[in-house]
Design a protein around this motif. Structure first.
Motif, PDB file in Angstrom:
ATOM      1  N   HIS A  48     -30.003  -6.604  20.733  1.00  0.00           N
ATOM      2  CA  HIS A  48     -28.656  -7.495  20.587  1.00  0.00           C
ATOM      3  C   HIS A  48     -27.515  -6.884  21.822  1.00  0.00           C
ATOM      4  O   HIS A  48     -26.535  -6.849  20.957  1.00  0.00           O
ATOM      5  CB  HIS A  48     -28.239  -7.873  19.457  1.00  0.00           C
ATOM      6  CG  HIS A  48     -29.256  -8.566  18.543  1.00  0.00           C
ATOM      7  ND1 HIS A  48     -29.700  -9.896  18.712  1.00  0.00           N
ATOM      8  CD2 HIS A  48     -30.149  -8.099  17.639  1.00  0.00           C
ATOM      9  CE1 HIS A  48     -30.922 -10.273  17.788  1.00  0.00           C
ATOM     10  NE2 HIS A  48     -30.957  -9.172  16.990  1.00  0.00           N
ATOM     11  N   HIS A  49     -27.682  -6.362  22.450  1.00  0.00           N
ATOM     12  CA  HIS A  49     -26.498  -5.513  23.520  1.00  0.00           C
ATOM     13  C   HIS A  49     -25.797  -6.379  23.875  1.00  0.00           C
ATOM     14  O   HIS A  49     -24.500  -6.157  23.662  1.00  0.00           O
ATOM     15  CB  HIS A  49     -27.265  -4.645  24.620  1.00  0.00           C
ATOM     16  CG  HIS A  49     -28.249  -3.861  24.056  1.00  0.00           C
ATOM     17  ND1 HIS A  49     -28.117  -2.730  23.552  1.00  0.00           N
ATOM     18  CD2 HIS A  49     -29.908  -3.795  24.277  1.00  0.00           C
ATOM     19  CE1 HIS A  49     -29.024  -1.760  23.132  1.00  0.00           C
ATOM     20  NE2 HIS A  49     -30.052  -2.523  23.638  1.00  0.00           N
ATOM     21  N   GLU A  50     -26.066  -7.588  24.501  1.00  0.00           N
ATOM     22  CA  GLU A  50     -25.068  -8.447  24.682  1.00  0.00           C
ATOM     23  C   GLU A  50     -24.236  -9.018  23.737  1.00  0.00           C
ATOM     24  O   GLU A  50     -22.967  -9.256  24.060  1.00  0.00           O
ATOM     25  CB  GLU A  50     -25.772  -9.757  25.555  1.00  0.00           C
ATOM     26  CG  GLU A  50     -24.812 -10.822  26.152  1.00  0.00           C
ATOM     27  CD  GLU A  50     -25.535 -11.759  27.049  1.00  0.00           C
ATOM     28  OE1 GLU A  50     -24.770 -12.789  27.469  1.00  0.00           O
ATOM     29  OE2 GLU A  50     -26.706 -11.693  27.404  1.00  0.00           O
ATOM     30  N   GLU A  51     -24.821  -9.420  22.548  1.00  0.00           N
ATOM     31  CA  GLU A  51     -24.036  -9.820  21.435  1.00  0.00           C
ATOM     32  C   GLU A  51     -22.938  -8.735  20.918  1.00  0.00           C
ATOM     33  O   GLU A  51     -21.794  -9.195  20.791  1.00  0.00           O
ATOM     34  CB  GLU A  51     -24.996 -10.233  20.412  1.00  0.00           C
ATOM     35  CG  GLU A  51     -25.518 -11.541  20.477  1.00  0.00           C
ATOM     36  CD  GLU A  51     -26.712 -11.402  21.295  1.00  0.00           C
ATOM     37  OE1 GLU A  51     -27.169 -10.259  21.612  1.00  0.00           O
ATOM     38  OE2 GLU A  51     -27.710 -12.365  21.649  1.00  0.00           O
ATOM     39  N   ASN A  76     -20.060  -8.676  23.353  1.00  0.00           N
ATOM     40  CA  ASN A  76     -19.232  -9.640  23.301  1.00  0.00           C
ATOM     41  C   ASN A  76     -18.230  -9.371  21.989  1.00  0.00           C
ATOM     42  O   ASN A  76     -17.166  -9.814  22.217  1.00  0.00           O
ATOM     43  CB  ASN A  76     -19.868 -10.960  23.207  1.00  0.00           C
ATOM     44  CG  ASN A  76     -20.528 -11.204  24.398  1.00  0.00           C
ATOM     45  OD1 ASN A  76     -20.084 -11.080  25.564  1.00  0.00           O
ATOM     46  ND2 ASN A  76     -21.521 -12.212  24.324  1.00  0.00           N
ATOM     47  N   THR A  77     -18.542  -8.807  21.122  1.00  0.00           N
ATOM     48  CA  THR A  77     -17.888  -8.754  19.891  1.00  0.00           C
ATOM     49  C   THR A  77     -16.578  -7.630  20.244  1.00  0.00           C
ATOM     50  O   THR A  77     -15.601  -7.852  19.508  1.00  0.00           O
ATOM     51  CB  THR A  77     -18.549  -8.156  18.710  1.00  0.00           C
ATOM     52  OG1 THR A  77     -19.156  -6.803  19.071  1.00  0.00           O
ATOM     53  CG2 THR A  77     -19.397  -9.142  18.269  1.00  0.00           C
ATOM     54  N   PHE A  78     -16.917  -6.811  21.110  1.00  0.00           N
ATOM     55  CA  PHE A  78     -15.739  -5.846  21.438  1.00  0.00           C
ATOM     56  C   PHE A  78     -14.966  -6.490  22.477  1.00  0.00           C
ATOM     57  O   PHE A  78     -13.757  -6.090  22.745  1.00  0.00           O
ATOM     58  CB  PHE A  78     -16.564  -4.628  21.883  1.00  0.00           C
ATOM     59  CG  PHE A  78     -16.908  -3.763  20.618  1.00  0.00           C
ATOM     60  CD1 PHE A  78     -16.126  -3.247  19.797  1.00  0.00           C
ATOM     61  CD2 PHE A  78     -18.370  -3.471  20.794  1.00  0.00           C
ATOM     62  CE1 PHE A  78     -16.768  -2.362  18.695  1.00  0.00           C
ATOM     63  CE2 PHE A  78     -19.038  -2.879  19.744  1.00  0.00           C
ATOM     64  CZ  PHE A  78     -18.112  -2.248  18.770  1.00  0.00           C
ATOM     65  N   THR A  79     -15.544  -7.137  23.383  1.00  0.00           N
ATOM     66  CA  THR A  79     -14.722  -7.780  24.466  1.00  0.00           C
ATOM     67  C   THR A  79     -13.789  -9.147  24.146  1.00  0.00           C
ATOM     68  O   THR A  79     -12.743  -9.346  24.654  1.00  0.00           O
ATOM     69  CB  THR A  79     -15.749  -8.124  25.820  1.00  0.00           C
ATOM     70  OG1 THR A  79     -16.523  -9.053  25.402  1.00  0.00           O
ATOM     71  CG2 THR A  79     -16.315  -6.865  26.275  1.00  0.00           C
ATOM     72  N   ASN A 132     -14.751 -14.970  12.958  1.00  0.00           N
ATOM     73  CA  ASN A 132     -15.007 -15.792  12.047  1.00  0.00           C
ATOM     74  C   ASN A 132     -14.496 -15.334  10.555  1.00  0.00           C
ATOM     75  O   ASN A 132     -14.953 -16.193   9.596  1.00  0.00           O
ATOM     76  CB  ASN A 132     -16.612 -16.143  11.730  1.00  0.00           C
ATOM     77  CG  ASN A 132     -17.409 -15.116  11.480  1.00  0.00           C
ATOM     78  OD1 ASN A 132     -17.058 -14.086  11.597  1.00  0.00           O
ATOM     79  ND2 ASN A 132     -18.718 -15.530  10.898  1.00  0.00           N
ATOM     80  N   GLY A 133     -13.615 -14.315  10.599  1.00  0.00           N
ATOM     81  CA  GLY A 133     -13.188 -13.813   9.095  1.00  0.00           C
ATOM     82  C   GLY A 133     -12.388 -14.939   8.236  1.00  0.00           C
ATOM     83  O   GLY A 133     -12.639 -15.010   7.113  1.00  0.00           O
TER      84      GLY A 133
END
Length: 57
Positions: A2-5, A8-11, A16-17
């Motif tokens: 899941h490298h792309e996902e 994306n979380t860092f960029t 959804n907190g």
């Protein structure tokens, strides 16, 4: 995997907190109000906790 996902979380700054917190709060109200016969009372309790004002029916 899941490298792309993960990247994306860092960029991106989206999270959804807030939604997860709202869901958790509603679940806690459901557990505490077990036995409500009226959905209207349950709905009113949820709206009261979230301080949401609605129009009168």
């Amino acid at each position: 995997m899941h490298h792309e996902e993960i990247h994306n979380t860092f960029t991106n700054q989206y999270s959804n907190g807030l939604l997860e917190g709202s869901n958790n709060k509603i679940k806690a109200i459901k557990r505490a109000s077990f036995g409500y016969k009226s959905f209207f009372r349950f709905r009113t309790q949820v709206l009261y906790v979230f301080k949401i004002k609605t129009k009168k029916p």
